[in-house]
Design an enzyme around this catalytic site. Sequence first.
Site, short mmCIF file in Angstrom:
data_model
loop_
_atom_site.label_atom_id
_atom_site.label_comp_id
_atom_site.label_asym_id
_atom_site.label_seq_id
_atom_site.Cartn_x
_atom_site.Cartn_y
_atom_site.Cartn_z
NE ARG A 183 -6.53 1.04 -0.24
CZ ARG A 183 -6.68 2.25 0.28
NH1 ARG A 183 -5.66 2.87 0.79
NH2 ARG A 183 -7.86 2.82 0.28
CG ASP A 235 -10.86 9.56 18.46
OD1 ASP A 235 -11.67 8.87 19.12
OD2 ASP A 235 -9.73 9.15 18.11
CG HIS A 260 -14.36 2.76 2.61
ND1 HIS A 260 -15.38 3.49 3.15
CD2 HIS A 260 -13.22 3.40 2.93
CE1 HIS A 260 -14.87 4.54 3.77
NE2 HIS A 260 -13.54 4.50 3.66
CG ASN A 280 -1.90 1.08 1.29
OD1 ASN A 280 -1.85 2.01 0.47
ND2 ASN A 280 -2.82 1.02 2.22
NE ARG A 306 -13.19 11.66 4.06
CZ ARG A 306 -13.03 10.40 3.75
NH1 ARG A 306 -13.88 9.78 2.95
NH2 ARG A 306 -12.01 9.71 4.24
CD GLU A 346 -9.17 -1.56 3.80
OE1 GLU A 346 -9.34 -0.98 2.73
OE2 GLU A 346 -9.00 -0.96 4.88
#
Length: 397
Positions: free
Chosen positions: A90, A281, A178, A7, A239, A383
């Site tokens: 990735r 968080d 994702h 990655n 976001r 992942e």
Amino acid sequence: MKVLVINSGSSSLKYQLLDVDTRVLIGKGLVERIGLEGSKLTHTKDGEKTIIEKPMPSHIEAVEYVFDALTDENHGLVKSIDEVDAIGHRIVHGGENKESQVIDNELKEDIKKWTKFAPLHNPAGLLGVEACEKIVPGKPNVAVFDTAFFSSMPAKNYMYALPYEYYQEDGIRRYGFHGTSHNYVTRHTAELMGVDQKDLNIITIHLGNGSSIAATENGVCINTTLGLTPLEGLVMGTRSGDIDPAIVTFLMDNKGYTTSQMDDILNKKSGVLGISGLSSDFRDLEDAADEGNERAKLALDMFVQRARKYVGAYMIELGRVDAISFAGGIGENSDIMRQRILDNLEGFGIEIDDSKNNGLRGKDALISTEGSKTKVYVVPTNEELMIALETVEVLQK
Ligand code: AMP
């Protein structure tokens, strides 16, 4: 088969060596500060860390030292590079209807083309690919796209109701992100149920700093909440998720914001951080809400409400939901968020068992009651394993 998963970021590179047959992680590492002062590689084998500090002006040196570390006499993971069968990379954006595939020059051009929608990630991914081609020539490199899982979405779900030419000329459509996580969680949910994925309808809820939900019908993804960019859908850490698009033009006109300021506001200053004014968080927000902080409470309420809206939409779209699985830092760790998102849905055949859910963190578990028609799971995402599995599948095709 042993697969090295890479990655690659613009100045960092994470790697894991996995045995795909046993699904065992053999070892992993992280290269930091590539192209900067103080480059270092932290290699981990059996929990023991080895730190290698050497100048790494580019990804080429970084990958060279990764392979040195992998084959080192003392802390190496294999005796020779020959034992590494393939490299899975990735790559965030694969563009339209692109499945994961072996990397050749044509595909590299394609990855460059889709940089327009992943300006930070695609070039960084390519740097990792090109370094591997140089350092271990002949080793198969496979691109596993974050967008690939969504290539099965029907047009009615991926189109925006804008003039059609923007889709035709510029590729403006929903791509989803994702995907590697949703793919793994969907697949592993089916494994936990002991049922072929093709016979299942599953909703996967990935909740972390970035969040998304995906719906899979008979093993194939039909919808997801992220769109052209990872900004659409759920309320996220920083976001905005869905907003009325007119807000953007209003703020630009009335506050004089430039496009990059607007981009910064929507991506980095919004979400639960923007509402609470406190933190992105969830641990901080849950603590603050417990202490009576009204804006932290509102941020969490909005997060829950948006997630419920999409769960409801996908329940209707699927008609029958066999399982709902939670993943990501919040989905895997926060019993409160899981309970709140699926609260009061007994009438729809969804019931969480508090005795199974409360306190459960970071492991595979069934958390619904025996009577719940829809099974509810926690499935920590993996992942890297998914990239390794896909790499092998692509090579065996
Ligand atoms: P990720 O992006 O998947 O690493 O997820 C990061 C998010 O998970 C952060 O908002 C964390 O606050 C949240 N998270 C991690 N552990 C917990 C926990 N025990 N309870 C609530 N949220 C958590």
